[in-house]
Write an enzyme that holds these catalytic residues in place. Structure first.
Site, PDB file in Angstrom:
ATOM      1  N   HIS A 387     -15.031  37.224 -20.162  1.00  0.00           N
ATOM      2  CA  HIS A 387     -14.413  38.001 -19.075  1.00  0.00           C
ATOM      3  C   HIS A 387     -13.441  39.044 -19.640  1.00  0.00           C
ATOM      4  O   HIS A 387     -13.534  40.238 -19.338  1.00  0.00           O
ATOM      5  CB  HIS A 387     -13.682  37.015 -18.146  1.00  0.00           C
ATOM      6  CG  HIS A 387     -13.006  37.629 -16.979  1.00  0.00           C
ATOM      7  ND1 HIS A 387     -13.528  37.575 -15.701  1.00  0.00           N
ATOM      8  CD2 HIS A 387     -11.833  38.303 -16.858  1.00  0.00           C
ATOM      9  CE1 HIS A 387     -12.713  38.206 -14.859  1.00  0.00           C
ATOM     10  NE2 HIS A 387     -11.676  38.649 -15.542  1.00  0.00           N
ATOM     11  N   GLU A 388     -12.515  38.581 -20.479  1.00  0.00           N
ATOM     12  CA  GLU A 388     -11.482  39.489 -21.002  1.00  0.00           C
ATOM     13  C   GLU A 388     -12.071  40.538 -21.937  1.00  0.00           C
ATOM     14  O   GLU A 388     -11.618  41.679 -21.967  1.00  0.00           O
ATOM     15  CB  GLU A 388     -10.361  38.702 -21.701  1.00  0.00           C
ATOM     16  CG  GLU A 388      -9.589  37.741 -20.803  1.00  0.00           C
ATOM     17  CD  GLU A 388      -8.998  38.373 -19.544  1.00  0.00           C
ATOM     18  OE1 GLU A 388      -8.811  39.609 -19.506  1.00  0.00           O
ATOM     19  OE2 GLU A 388      -8.734  37.631 -18.579  1.00  0.00           O
ATOM     20  N   HIS A 391     -13.335  43.409 -19.862  1.00  0.00           N
ATOM     21  CA  HIS A 391     -12.254  44.373 -19.568  1.00  0.00           C
ATOM     22  C   HIS A 391     -11.969  45.246 -20.792  1.00  0.00           C
ATOM     23  O   HIS A 391     -11.816  46.465 -20.690  1.00  0.00           O
ATOM     24  CB  HIS A 391     -10.951  43.626 -19.226  1.00  0.00           C
ATOM     25  CG  HIS A 391     -10.905  43.033 -17.864  1.00  0.00           C
ATOM     26  ND1 HIS A 391     -11.212  43.750 -16.719  1.00  0.00           N
ATOM     27  CD2 HIS A 391     -10.552  41.800 -17.439  1.00  0.00           C
ATOM     28  CE1 HIS A 391     -11.048  42.966 -15.660  1.00  0.00           C
ATOM     29  NE2 HIS A 391     -10.656  41.779 -16.072  1.00  0.00           N
ATOM     30  N   HIS A 394     -14.638  47.827 -21.493  1.00  0.00           N
ATOM     31  CA  HIS A 394     -14.547  48.848 -20.439  1.00  0.00           C
ATOM     32  C   HIS A 394     -13.439  49.851 -20.806  1.00  0.00           C
ATOM     33  O   HIS A 394     -13.646  51.071 -20.797  1.00  0.00           O
ATOM     34  CB  HIS A 394     -14.235  48.160 -19.107  1.00  0.00           C
ATOM     35  CG  HIS A 394     -14.354  49.042 -17.904  1.00  0.00           C
ATOM     36  ND1 HIS A 394     -14.019  48.628 -16.632  1.00  0.00           N
ATOM     37  CD2 HIS A 394     -14.747  50.334 -17.754  1.00  0.00           C
ATOM     38  CE1 HIS A 394     -14.231  49.613 -15.770  1.00  0.00           C
ATOM     39  NE2 HIS A 394     -14.656  50.662 -16.431  1.00  0.00           N
TER      40      HIS A 394
END
Length: 596
Positions: A387-388, A391, A394
């Site tokens: 998940h991290e 980010h 991105h």
């Protein structure tokens, strides 16, 4: 687990390297002075912003100051998070916060001054060739013009800002400091304290009596404060209505969506499409009842584990390997950036004494992103890492492609990249699992994500919509009214096969997000958009991957809906939510197959 390490004892291979931001304290101090000096220069532009040349120079200085202030702020806070008890970095973090506030004040004249220009002057700025790069910034300002007041009125609203935070502050103090829950008995029959932190752990207990007692104790406590909390939430809604009226918006909902240029239909589509999909949620609840082997499914059974303890020990090293394999569909360049992050100290891996809890991805423009973890060797931590890093990549691609001004993506888009990584990881794990017990464990983990992130957050969003509409129609919002609305929504969402315990009517009283109005829907839309992207990538391959990477590189260079639409996800239509629901439906098919 043994003693937690002191920060200085943490092996270097498990630490992030903040020297990539500043090699030492001296470099930070020099940058701080540079920002101080630059802030003094900004006021020179006041009164001159009708001239395109002055606007260009002013915007350039604004960007330069913002880049350095961001870096000062990020470094100071990340140093503070390594060891929150270390006074040097408490002080540095405070110093960085103060210079950020000073910067905000120094720049605050720019927008009102530009908006005070005549239509002719504004048109001249927007169409001026030297300002073509700043067209989106200027268009954004002009879009705000009908909702921007005179200088005096804006000053008055700014002063009211201190009061406008009161409902949230009062709720926070009551909820976090003053509210005390009774003691309850744990699985071993020992009297233990019930707290916000332990509540979910009790709801995840295998002992049903423990779950029920925790549930009743929490909502009984909130019921005792229902008049105060209803007055606080009602005051927050009245505050929202005051700002919507003062700024000439038709409703609070439209005011809340305006900044991101989100149509009201995006919100109503979400609610309507989820209503159409409630039979699927209720199908999952029936399965939950069957797996728990209970005669009736109660609200306190929603977090109970469905699979006999299935322990997945996944070391940090294994988690990295699994994530790399699962993200292979995103292509070599994506994997190369991921590997860079793993190899080059982007990540602070394990817990140490006084380290900030939780996990996040953060960073400053001009250097790579960073990820803070408190890794445990389990499934949840592997998903957190995926998940991290979603980010982080991105941010990496946005920063690499966009100039500073347009690199920062909106909150509306933020959860898409992180959740997509989780979706691809889950798809990968489900395809290679052979043990039916492990497969059921993974399926229930994923199904619960849909239940809590899509269905539950949409129910919250609907509660906000109904309460604000009632207030806007002049109706009084009493504790009874809040409870009735909330209870009816729970009945609607959970269906007739579930016992909707009366106590749940008080849950509205413990949700802090209701003080950050019309925000929670972004969890549901982000999850749906990510699920839609994942489905396209797995079904179509390269063309979908190219569109998705284009999305990651877009930052904030356009409005959120346009960026998503170009990448193949149209959030103004119900389609992405329907696609997410079809994925949820297929999970249930697989669960039903295993549990025949």
């Amino acid at each position: 687990m043994g003693q937690l390490l002191e920060r200085k004892e943490v092996p270097v291979e498990h630490r992030w390297n903040l020297e990539d931001l500043y090699p030492n304290q001296k470099a930070w101090d020099q940058d701080y002075q540079k920002v101080k000096d630059s802030l003094a220069k900004i006021s020179a532009f006041e009164g001159k912003l009708s001239d395109p040349a002055a606007v260009k120079q002013c915007f350039e200085l604004e960007d330069e100051v913002s880049i350095h202030t961001e870096r000062l702020y990020v470094y100071a806070n990340m140093k503070h998070h390594e060891d929150t008890a270390e006074p040097t970095y408490q002080a540095l973090s405070d110093k960085a916060r103060k210079i950020s506030v000073e910067m905000g004040e120094a720049l605050s004249f720019i927008s009102p001054e530009i908006l005070s220009l005549s239509e002719e002057q504004l048109k001249n700025l927007v169409n001026h060739p030297d300002l073509s790069f700043y067209k989106k910034s200027l268009d954004d300002m002009i879009r705000q013009k009908p909702h921007t007041l005179s200088k005096e009125q804006e000053a008055l609203l700014a002063q009211a800002g201190n009061m406008s935070g009161a409902p949230s502050t009062i709720f926070g103090m009551l909820n976090n400091a003053d509210l005390k829950f009774p003691k309850i008995k744990n699985e071993n029959g020992e009297e233990v304290e019930l707290t916000h932190g332990s509540y979910i752990q009790f709801l995840e207990s295998r002992n049903r009596e423990v779950r029920k007692n925790a549930f009743q104790a929490v909502y009984g406590t909130y019921r005792g404060q229902k008049n105060t909390i209803a007055a606080t939430l009602s005051a927050n809604i009245n505050k929202n209505m005051f700002y919507a009226k003062a700024r000439k918006y038709p409703s609070v909902l439209e005011m809340s969506l305006f900044g991101d240029k989100i149509d009201k239909e995006v919100y109503t589509n979400l609610v309507d499409t989820i209503h159409d999909s409630l039979p699927e949620l209720q199908r999952y609840l029936k399965l939950r009842k069957k797996l728990l082997k209970v005669d009736e499914l109660h609200m306190y059974d929603l977090f109970a584990p469905l699979v006999e303890e299935f322990k997945m020990d996944i070391t940090y090293q294994q988690a990295k390997e699994e994530i790399k394999k699962s993200l292979a569909p995103l292509g070599d360049n994506y994997l190369k950036i991921l590997q860079d992050g793993f190899d080059n100290h982007w990540i602070d891996v394990y817990e140490n004494k006084n380290k900030r809890n939780g996990a996040y991805s953060w960073g400053a423009y001009g250097t790579h992103p960073y990820v803070l973890l408190n890794h445990k060797d389990n499934l949840n931590s592997m998903f957190t890492l995926a998940h991290e890093m979603g980010h982080a990549i991105h941010s990496y691609l946005s920063d690499e492609t966009q100039e500073y001004r347009y690199a920062q993506y909106t909150i509306f888009l933020a959860e898409v990249a992180s959740t997509l990584n989780e979706a691809l990881l889950m798809d990968y794990l489900l395809k290679r699992v052979t043990d039916p017990k492990e497969k059921l464990y993974l399926l229930t983990y994923y199904a619960d994500q849909f239940r809590t992130t899509v269905f539950r957050q949409t129910m919250f969003a609907e509660f906000e919509k109904i309460t604000h509409e009632k207030a806007e129609q002049g109706e009084a919002l009493t504790p009874q009214e809040f409870s009735q609305i909330y209870y009816d929504l729970n009945k609607l969402y959970h269906g007739k096969d579930m016992v909707v315990d009366q106590d749940i009517e008080m849950e509205w009283a413990r949700i802090p997000h209701f003080y950050n109005s019309f925000y929670v829907y972004k969890y549901a839309t982000g999850f749906s958009a990510a699920t839609s992207f994942a489905k396209q990538i797995l079904d179509e391959g390269q063309p979908a991957v190219d569109r998705y990477l284009g999305f990651l590189k877009s930052g904030g260079s356009d409005y959120s809906l346009n960026i998503l639409q170009r990448a193949g996800v149209d959030m103004s239509s119900p389609e992405p939510i329907k696609q997410a629901m079809s994925v949820f439906s297929s999970l249930l098919d697989q669960m039903e197959e295993i549990t025949k």
